[in-house]
Scaffold this active site. Structure first.
Site, mmCIF file in Angstrom:
data_model
loop_
_atom_site.group_PDB
_atom_site.id
_atom_site.type_symbol
_atom_site.label_atom_id
_atom_site.label_comp_id
_atom_site.label_asym_id
_atom_site.label_seq_id
_atom_site.Cartn_x
_atom_site.Cartn_y
_atom_site.Cartn_z
ATOM 1 N N HIS A 171 1.263 -1.507 0.074
ATOM 2 C CA HIS A 171 -0.005 0.296 0.204
ATOM 3 C C HIS A 171 0.705 1.142 0.020
ATOM 4 C CE1 HIS A 171 -3.013 2.435 1.345
ATOM 5 N NE2 HIS A 171 -4.199 1.595 1.562
ATOM 6 N N GLU A 274 -0.712 1.161 -5.833
ATOM 7 C CA GLU A 274 -0.415 -0.051 -4.791
ATOM 8 C C GLU A 274 -0.386 -1.101 -5.808
ATOM 9 O OE1 GLU A 274 -4.023 0.426 -1.752
ATOM 10 O OE2 GLU A 274 -3.383 1.852 -1.414
#
Ligand code: TA6
Length: 300
Positions: A171, A274
């Site tokens: 992320h 991400e």
């Protein structure tokens, strides 16, 4: 062996030059990396990368000034590891968002020098406490190469005797000069799920530009993407392996204000892009099987 060191964990005396383990923010153990090609930082907490500065360049990663630095809480920024689910746990709203591995201290297994990078290896094994959330035996390994490129690999092994499926994401929070001026051209034409608009399925028209809260899961997104940041005169390229989705997120004004670990105006200086496998791209893993998702970051 020092009784406080976890079995088989590498000991500071064995580190190559340019590597130091010391208390970081909140007293959390932090590994600092310095080599000719780059400098960087990674916390054992969550195997959480918080800095990657290629030689002669600014930090490519972004970390909130308001981040919490506490065991059991996620660091805001850098590269949170999302596993074994992405977002809220579908069948348990009380479970931690994005899984539990970013809340745990990982074991430091190795720090080695390769031709143009320092490589850090960490691992986390499932145990009775993780089975409270997710009833499977697993071994997660995170390998990060700090060099002229940043190479992050998340390997998951099914160490049990029953198949399981999981979601995952690296992320990554990237620093930008002004998110309102960036462009991500390569996602043009991709279908995406718009988490900021009732999970509506849409098609990307042209380059991705940010002009409101943006929370999108781009589907079948396997090609490299580039974040063009004209105000910082920088382009960040993300190349993925074994990742079917790319998530793009910026909280914008209201969401930034609503997060206690996110400065009200910090949304301007960051964008998340991400590497992800979630939803219909969840990974199915047979006993003893391994799956490795990799994200390679370059900047110029
Ligand atoms: O990847 C985007 C996202 O799923 C957003 O929906 C938002 O929740 C973001 O992750 C941050 O999640 P966190 O749990 O780290 O606050």
């Amino acid at each position: 062996m020092d009784s406080t060191m976890k079995q088989d964990a590498i000991r500071p005396a064995e580190f190559p030059s340019g590597v130091k383990l010391s208390p970081g923010n909140g007293g959390l153990p932090k590994l600092q990396i310095s080599c000719p090609q780059a400098e960087g930082e990674i916390y054992l907490h969550g195997a959480h990368l918080t800095s990657w500065k290629p030689a002669g360049a600014r930090d490519v990663l972004w970390v909130s000034q308001k981040s919490m630095w506490e065991s059991g809480k996620p660091i805001r920024g850098g590269v949170p590891i999302c596993f074994p689910w992405f977002g809220p746990k579908k069948d348990d709203p009380s479970a931690p968002i994005h899984g539990f591995v970013r809340l745990r201290e990982w074991r430091l297994d190795g720090v080695t020098t390769e031709q143009d990078a320092i490589v850090v290896a960490l691992s986390l094994n499932g145990d009775d406490s993780t089975k409270r959330w997710w009833p499977h035996d697993f071994r997660a390994r995170m390998r990060v190469a700090f060099g002229s490129r940043l190479i992050m690999s998340l390997e998951v092994e099914n160490s049990g005797d029953a198949a399981f499926s999981f979601e995952e994401a690296l992320h990554t929070y990237f620093g930008v000069a002004d998110v309102r001026q960036i462009e991500i051209p390569a996602l043009d034409g991709h279908d995406y799920i718009d988490k900021a608009d009732r999970l509506a399925e849409k098609k990307q028209q042209g380059a991705v530009r940010i002009s409101a809260e943006t929370d999108r899961v781009y589907l079948n997104a396997v090609k490299p993407v580039e974040i063009r940041d004209p105000a910082m005169h920088r382009r960040i390229r993300v190349t993925k392996q074994n990742s079917n989705e790319t998530v793009v997120w910026n909280p914008w004004v209201a969401k930034a204000k609503a997060m206690p670990d996110f400065g009200d105006d910090e949304w301007i200086g960051m964008i998340c892009v991400e590497a992800c496998n979630a939803l219909s791209s969840s990974v199915q893993l047979a006993p003893s099987a391994l799956h490795t998702m990799t994200a390679i970051v370059e900047q110029h």
